[in-house]
Design a protein around this motif. Structure first.
Motif, mmCIF file in Angstrom:
data_model
loop_
_atom_site.group_PDB
_atom_site.id
_atom_site.type_symbol
_atom_site.label_atom_id
_atom_site.label_comp_id
_atom_site.label_asym_id
_atom_site.label_seq_id
_atom_site.Cartn_x
_atom_site.Cartn_y
_atom_site.Cartn_z
ATOM 1 N N ARG A 45 0.877 -1.171 0.000
ATOM 2 C CA ARG A 45 0.000 0.000 0.000
ATOM 3 C C ARG A 45 0.915 1.221 0.000
ATOM 4 O O ARG A 45 1.808 1.312 0.857
ATOM 5 C CB ARG A 45 -0.889 -0.012 1.240
ATOM 6 C CG ARG A 45 -1.901 1.100 1.301
ATOM 7 C CD ARG A 45 -2.838 0.896 2.473
ATOM 8 N NE ARG A 45 -3.918 1.866 2.424
ATOM 9 C CZ ARG A 45 -4.855 1.972 3.342
ATOM 10 N NH1 ARG A 45 -4.851 1.158 4.385
ATOM 11 N NH2 ARG A 45 -5.804 2.879 3.230
ATOM 12 N N PRO A 46 0.737 2.158 -0.917
ATOM 13 C CA PRO A 46 1.631 3.317 -0.942
ATOM 14 C C PRO A 46 1.665 4.051 0.395
ATOM 15 O O PRO A 46 0.650 4.152 1.084
ATOM 16 C CB PRO A 46 1.040 4.206 -2.041
ATOM 17 C CG PRO A 46 0.298 3.272 -2.925
ATOM 18 C CD PRO A 46 -0.252 2.216 -2.002
ATOM 19 N N LEU A 47 2.834 4.542 0.746
ATOM 20 C CA LEU A 47 3.033 5.366 1.936
ATOM 21 C C LEU A 47 2.668 6.801 1.572
ATOM 22 O O LEU A 47 3.099 7.307 0.531
ATOM 23 C CB LEU A 47 4.506 5.297 2.367
ATOM 24 C CG LEU A 47 4.991 6.325 3.392
ATOM 25 C CD1 LEU A 47 4.370 6.044 4.749
ATOM 26 C CD2 LEU A 47 6.504 6.293 3.483
ATOM 27 N N LEU A 48 1.895 7.443 2.417
ATOM 28 C CA LEU A 48 1.566 8.848 2.208
ATOM 29 C C LEU A 48 2.334 9.690 3.212
ATOM 30 O O LEU A 48 2.356 9.383 4.407
ATOM 31 C CB LEU A 48 0.062 9.082 2.375
ATOM 32 C CG LEU A 48 -0.854 8.318 1.428
ATOM 33 C CD1 LEU A 48 -2.321 8.616 1.743
ATOM 34 C CD2 LEU A 48 -0.529 8.632 -0.021
ATOM 35 N N MET A 54 2.828 14.678 8.665
ATOM 36 C CA MET A 54 2.339 13.375 9.110
ATOM 37 C C MET A 54 2.620 12.352 8.020
ATOM 38 O O MET A 54 2.698 12.704 6.847
ATOM 39 C CB MET A 54 0.830 13.398 9.365
ATOM 40 C CG MET A 54 0.348 14.322 10.439
ATOM 41 S SD MET A 54 -1.453 14.201 10.603
ATOM 42 C CE MET A 54 -1.827 15.772 11.363
ATOM 43 N N THR A 55 2.730 11.086 8.439
ATOM 44 C CA THR A 55 2.896 9.996 7.474
ATOM 45 C C THR A 55 1.992 8.822 7.871
ATOM 46 O O THR A 55 1.615 8.691 9.041
ATOM 47 C CB THR A 55 4.346 9.488 7.398
ATOM 48 O OG1 THR A 55 4.657 8.773 8.597
ATOM 49 C CG2 THR A 55 5.330 10.620 7.198
ATOM 50 N N THR A 56 1.708 7.989 6.893
ATOM 51 C CA THR A 56 0.892 6.805 7.155
ATOM 52 C C THR A 56 1.737 5.567 7.428
ATOM 53 O O THR A 56 1.204 4.460 7.475
ATOM 54 C CB THR A 56 -0.064 6.519 5.978
ATOM 55 O OG1 THR A 56 0.712 6.292 4.795
ATOM 56 C CG2 THR A 56 -1.038 7.663 5.760
ATOM 57 N N GLY A 57 3.018 5.742 7.622
ATOM 58 C CA GLY A 57 3.894 4.614 7.921
ATOM 59 C C GLY A 57 5.324 5.058 8.113
ATOM 60 O O GLY A 57 5.629 6.251 8.054
ATOM 61 N N GLY A 58 6.175 4.087 8.316
ATOM 62 C CA GLY A 58 7.597 4.358 8.475
ATOM 63 C C GLY A 58 8.299 4.410 7.127
ATOM 64 O O GLY A 58 7.657 4.425 6.077
ATOM 65 N N PRO A 113 -7.814 9.248 10.411
ATOM 66 C CA PRO A 113 -6.852 9.523 11.482
ATOM 67 C C PRO A 113 -6.168 8.274 12.018
ATOM 68 O O PRO A 113 -4.994 8.321 12.377
ATOM 69 C CB PRO A 113 -7.703 10.187 12.573
ATOM 70 C CG PRO A 113 -8.895 10.714 11.864
ATOM 71 C CD PRO A 113 -9.138 9.812 10.694
ATOM 72 N N GLY A 114 -6.860 7.150 12.048
ATOM 73 C CA GLY A 114 -6.277 5.916 12.553
ATOM 74 C C GLY A 114 -5.156 5.367 11.684
ATOM 75 O O GLY A 114 -4.389 4.512 12.124
ATOM 76 N N ARG A 115 -5.054 5.851 10.462
ATOM 77 C CA ARG A 115 -4.000 5.388 9.556
ATOM 78 C C ARG A 115 -2.690 6.175 9.743
ATOM 79 O O ARG A 115 -1.632 5.751 9.284
ATOM 80 C CB ARG A 115 -4.496 5.525 8.114
ATOM 81 C CG ARG A 115 -3.659 4.734 7.163
ATOM 82 C CD ARG A 115 -4.294 4.580 5.799
ATOM 83 N NE ARG A 115 -3.243 4.123 4.914
ATOM 84 C CZ ARG A 115 -2.996 4.582 3.718
ATOM 85 N NH1 ARG A 115 -3.775 5.497 3.186
ATOM 86 N NH2 ARG A 115 -1.996 4.133 3.016
ATOM 87 N N ILE A 116 -2.748 7.318 10.398
ATOM 88 C CA ILE A 116 -1.552 8.146 10.608
ATOM 89 C C ILE A 116 -0.675 7.478 11.672
ATOM 90 O O ILE A 116 -1.134 7.174 12.763
ATOM 91 C CB ILE A 116 -1.923 9.572 11.067
ATOM 92 C CG1 ILE A 116 -2.900 10.238 10.093
ATOM 93 C CG2 ILE A 116 -0.656 10.412 11.272
ATOM 94 C CD1 ILE A 116 -2.404 10.406 8.704
ATOM 95 N N GLU A 117 0.597 7.280 11.350
ATOM 96 C CA GLU A 117 1.519 6.610 12.268
ATOM 97 C C GLU A 117 2.629 7.512 12.803
ATOM 98 O O GLU A 117 3.233 7.191 13.826
ATOM 99 C CB GLU A 117 2.159 5.403 11.574
ATOM 100 C CG GLU A 117 1.177 4.319 11.231
ATOM 101 C CD GLU A 117 1.844 3.095 10.606
ATOM 102 O OE1 GLU A 117 3.093 3.030 10.566
ATOM 103 O OE2 GLU A 117 1.092 2.217 10.147
ATOM 104 N N ALA A 118 2.924 8.605 12.113
ATOM 105 C CA ALA A 118 4.065 9.427 12.527
ATOM 106 C C ALA A 118 3.780 10.894 12.278
ATOM 107 O O ALA A 118 2.945 11.242 11.437
ATOM 108 C CB ALA A 118 5.318 8.985 11.766
ATOM 109 N N TYR A 119 4.502 11.742 13.017
ATOM 110 C CA TYR A 119 4.272 13.173 12.868
ATOM 111 C C TYR A 119 5.496 13.991 13.256
ATOM 112 O O TYR A 119 6.467 13.485 13.808
ATOM 113 C CB TYR A 119 3.071 13.632 13.654
ATOM 114 C CG TYR A 119 3.015 13.303 15.157
ATOM 115 C CD1 TYR A 119 4.135 13.044 15.939
ATOM 116 C CD2 TYR A 119 1.782 13.286 15.799
ATOM 117 C CE1 TYR A 119 4.027 12.784 17.292
ATOM 118 C CE2 TYR A 119 1.665 13.021 17.151
ATOM 119 C CZ TYR A 119 2.790 12.768 17.900
ATOM 120 O OH TYR A 119 2.695 12.509 19.243
ATOM 121 N N GLY A 120 5.422 15.292 12.940
ATOM 122 C CA GLY A 120 6.474 16.232 13.295
ATOM 123 C C GLY A 120 5.997 17.641 13.025
ATOM 124 O O GLY A 120 4.935 17.847 12.420
#
Length: 192
Positions: A24-27, A167-171, A73-80
């Motif tokens: 699944r593409p990373l956003l 924000m990102t949806t993954g690492g 929102p539940g798909r967001i895994e990281a932020y800054g």
């Protein structure tokens, strides 16, 4: 007190990073908000009222970014977060974004226990800002140590501040350098 000149929303869709295609593409997305710096060109001892005044803008930016990343929102895994202060301002003016930018994301993302990493600098119009990113629930999840470069060609002017969240949806795609993994978060203390 808050005079917004422009808001820029960007989203990257990462399908691979040199390895096999991702399932699944990373956003990866960012919102840059350019505001007038009311303290430009002078030293103001008490700047805290502006931090409070920025809170609605922080929520607006976080809402826009969640929507741009698929409104899940539940798909967001990281932020800054970060800020780029125009040349007539002080580094401390960028620090005004710590509470409005960070707490807005944490509020809208639910659990989000980890501190929101941050970068602040003074720079010229068109300068880039490398916003640090890490996992929202546990800062030590090594696969999510990342960053997103934010730049707006005509900002910040000398009397402006560019505030950003990311924000990102993954690492990182194809992360494989070990360390704490997302599925091993256990302490729920924001660290591990």
């Amino acid at each position: 007190m808050i005079e917004v000149r422009k808001i820029v929303v960007t989203v990257e869709e990462v399908r691979h990073d040199g390895g096999p295609p991702l399932g699944r593409p990373l956003l990866k997305g960012a919102v840059a908000c350019v505001v007038k710096n009311p303290f430009a060109g002078r030293h103001e001892p008490d700047i805290v009222p502006m931090m409070e005044a920025l809170k609605p803008l922080g929520l607006d930016c976080a809402t826009r970014l969640i929507q741009a990343l698929g409104n899940e929102p539940g798909r967001i895994e990281a932020y800054g977060k970060g800020s780029l202060v125009g040349a007539a301002g002080e580094l401390e003016h960028g620090a005004l974004w710590h509470v409005p930018g960070g707490y807005a994301m944490r509020e809208l993302l639910g659990r989000a226990l980890a501190i929101v990493p941050s970068m602040t600098k003074v720079g010229p119009m068109g300068a880039s800002l490398d916003v640090p990113i890490h996992h929202k629930d546990a800062a030590y999840v090594r696969s999510h140590f990342d960053g997103l470069t934010v730049a707006v060609a005509d900002a910040p002017r000398a009397d402006e501040i560019l505030f950003a969240i990311a924000m990102t949806t993954g690492g990182r795609p194809h992360a494989r350098v070990g360390g704490l993994t997302q599925d091993a978060i256990a302490q729920w203390d924001g660290l591990r």
